[in-house]
Design a protein around this motif. Structure first.
Motif, short mmCIF file in Angstrom:
data_model
loop_
_atom_site.label_atom_id
_atom_site.label_comp_id
_atom_site.label_asym_id
_atom_site.label_seq_id
_atom_site.Cartn_x
_atom_site.Cartn_y
_atom_site.Cartn_z
N ALA A 288 43.30 39.40 54.28
CA ALA A 288 43.20 38.36 53.27
C ALA A 288 41.75 38.10 52.88
O ALA A 288 41.44 37.91 51.70
CB ALA A 288 43.86 37.08 53.78
N VAL A 289 40.85 38.09 53.86
CA VAL A 289 39.43 37.88 53.57
C VAL A 289 38.89 38.99 52.69
O VAL A 289 38.18 38.76 51.71
CB VAL A 289 38.62 37.77 54.87
N ARG A 290 39.22 40.22 53.03
CA ARG A 290 38.74 41.37 52.23
C ARG A 290 39.32 41.35 50.83
O ARG A 290 38.62 41.63 49.85
CB ARG A 290 39.08 42.68 52.94
N ALA A 291 40.60 40.99 50.70
CA ALA A 291 41.22 40.94 49.37
C ALA A 291 40.57 39.86 48.51
O ALA A 291 40.31 40.08 47.32
CB ALA A 291 42.72 40.67 49.51
N ALA A 338 42.50 32.90 37.03
CA ALA A 338 43.40 33.75 37.79
C ALA A 338 42.73 34.27 39.06
O ALA A 338 43.32 34.29 40.14
CB ALA A 338 43.88 34.92 36.93
N ALA A 339 41.46 34.69 38.93
CA ALA A 339 40.73 35.18 40.09
C ALA A 339 40.49 34.08 41.11
O ALA A 339 40.73 34.26 42.31
CB ALA A 339 39.40 35.78 39.64
N ALA A 340 40.01 32.92 40.64
CA ALA A 340 39.71 31.82 41.57
C ALA A 340 40.98 31.30 42.24
O ALA A 340 40.97 31.00 43.44
CB ALA A 340 39.01 30.69 40.81
N ALA A 341 42.07 31.18 41.48
CA ALA A 341 43.31 30.66 42.06
C ALA A 341 43.88 31.61 43.10
O ALA A 341 44.33 31.19 44.17
CB ALA A 341 44.33 30.41 40.95
N THR A 342 43.87 32.92 42.80
CA THR A 342 44.42 33.89 43.73
C THR A 342 43.59 33.97 45.01
O THR A 342 44.13 33.96 46.12
CB THR A 342 44.50 35.27 43.08
N ASN A 349 45.10 29.64 53.09
CA ASN A 349 46.10 29.95 54.09
C ASN A 349 45.53 30.57 55.35
O ASN A 349 46.26 30.83 56.31
CB ASN A 349 47.18 30.86 53.49
N LEU A 350 44.21 30.82 55.38
CA LEU A 350 43.59 31.33 56.59
C LEU A 350 43.45 30.24 57.66
O LEU A 350 43.41 30.54 58.84
CB LEU A 350 42.20 31.90 56.27
N SER A 403 31.41 32.49 51.05
CA SER A 403 31.91 31.76 52.21
C SER A 403 32.52 32.73 53.19
O SER A 403 33.00 33.80 52.82
CB SER A 403 32.94 30.71 51.79
N ARG A 404 32.51 32.37 54.44
CA ARG A 404 33.01 33.26 55.49
C ARG A 404 33.99 32.51 56.38
O ARG A 404 33.68 32.13 57.51
CB ARG A 404 31.85 33.80 56.34
#
Length: 417
Positions: A288-291, A338-342, A349-350, A403-404
């Motif tokens: 999820a982080v990489r996506a 769309a990019a920010a929301a996705t 959810n992390l 952010s990490r």
């Protein structure tokens, strides 16, 4: 995999969108018809009251719904369902009692109208959260049925004005009554269908931890949508200060086109959110982080270039090319949203760290949007307002990209964190 994590089938998704589409059609279509039936003066009273109360819908629906969809599908998360049900209905109950007290105090005046509009906003917000709890259980029909009923209420309101000459307060009272009945049925169905918890499943201290977790997550997750709503309000204020009704009308039309796409995307993400929670919990958060990074980095770079270029053109062209540049700006805004929301959906959810990161980015986005709007609207009108939204989204994407958030924390409700 439990029912809450199962992917909804295509017919169910179509039915869900049909219910929400009917609701939006009833909401917007009734406005046009009521304007024609009442005239501009009376309709302005209705539009102002519902517009002022609109932020309550974002406050009572967005955070609690997203928090429920994030936490309840996790292992052990079903124990949080009662907390989210109470969080959904409590604001509506308070708003309903307040409106009834004001209405009973004397002839309905502006205070009763505004109180009814606030109750309506809270009631629809409550409905949004309750149907999300049904979807987590794998039941999609209550969502469709609830929103079809609310859509029918708007149709009945128009009929009441056309045939009975109903006024603003009477229309709002009818809508509140229908929404209250829908929420009551939804809440009863949730309570009746909830499996009994073993007596020793958890003690009172653990349940208090669960309730605090639900409330904290709802508050943090609500920041994003509330900040977005506030940003648009600031831009309308900038347009009003500029004093150009044509620019304000164009801005409204451009945002309506954007809202159709963004609302559909956000709802689709929330339909699939329990499935995502299961994937993250089963496989870890690295994917999820990489996506999120693959979405955010190019979006921030391309969005910054497009926004800067269009801003230069808008300032140079003036109002003569406002429509063309406004449409171009909306295309950029839709892509950035769309990019920010996705990506934000993935990060929220992390775990708590991801949720805090998206909330901080939303606050900075609000500041940038407001500042850019007050600078661009006087020289570029409606196109400047949309470009201000783009500027805020570019900054949000950039902040989320750097952010990490950690891998998903253990968020079983019965464990203190």
């Amino acid at each position: 995999m439990n029912a809450g994590r199962a992917a909804p089938r295509a017919p169910a998704v179509v039915a869900l969108f049909a219910g929400r589409g009917a609701y939006r059609l009833g909401l917007y279509g009734s406005g046009v018809l009521l304007l024609d039936l009442w005239g501009a003066g009376t309709f302005a009273e209705y539009a102002t009251a519902t517009g002022v109360a609109g932020w309550l819908f974002a406050l009572t629906s967005s955070g609690p719904e997203k928090a429920a969809l994030t936490l309840v599908p996790r292992r052990g998360g079903a124990a949080l369902e009662p907390s989210f049900a109470r969080l959904a209905v409590l604001p509506f109950g308070l708003a309903l009692l307040g409106w009834l007290a004001i209405a009973a105090a004397g002839p309905p005046g502006p205070a009763a109208v505004y109180a009814a509009a606030c109750a309506l906003a809270c009631g629809v917000g409550s409905c949004t959260v309750l149907v999300a709890l049904y979807r987590i259980r794998g039941r999609t029909r209550p969502d469709t049925a609830a929103y079809l009923a609310v859509a029918a209420a708007y149709g009945a309101a128009v009929a009441a004005v056309a045939w009975l000459g109903a006024g603003v307060h009477q229309v709002l009272a009818l809508l509140v009554a229908v929404v209250a009945a829908v929420d009551a049925v939804l809440l009863y169905g949730l309570r009746a269908g909830r499996p009994a918890r073993p007596p020793d499943a958890a003690g009172r201290p653990a349940r208090r931890v669960a309730r605090r977790m639900a409330l904290r997550s709802a508050l943090v997750l609500g920041v994003d949508e509330v900040a977005g709503t506030a940003g648009v309000a600031l831009l309308y204020a900038a347009l009003a200060r500029h004093g150009d009704p044509v620019a304000t009308s164009l801005f409204y039309a451009l945002l309506l086109a954007s809202a159709v796409v963004s609302t559909a995307q956000v709802y689709l993400l929330r339909i699939w959110q329990p499935r995502l929670v299961g994937w993250i919990e089963d496989s870890g958060g690295g994917g999820a982080v990489r996506a999120a990074g693959r979405i955010l980095r190019p979006a921030a770079a391309a969005g910054a270039a497009a926004t800067a270029g269009l801003a230069v053109l808008a300032v140079a062209a003036g109002p003569g090319r406002a429509v063309v540049l406004g449409v171009a700006a909306v295309v950029v805004e839709i892509a950035l949203f769309a990019a920010a929301a996705t990506a934000g959906y993935l990060m929220e959810n992390l775990g708590a760290a991801g949720r805090r990161a998206t909330a901080r980015a939303a606050v900075v986005q609000l500041v940038v949007t407001g500042g850019a709007g007050w600078a661009l609207v006087p020289v570029a009108g409606a196109a400047g307002g949309v470009l201000a939204l783009c500027a805020g989204l570019v900054v949000k994407c950039a902040l989320l990209a750097v952010s990490r958030p950690r891998d998903p924390e253990e968020e079983t409700p019965w464990r203190a964190r």
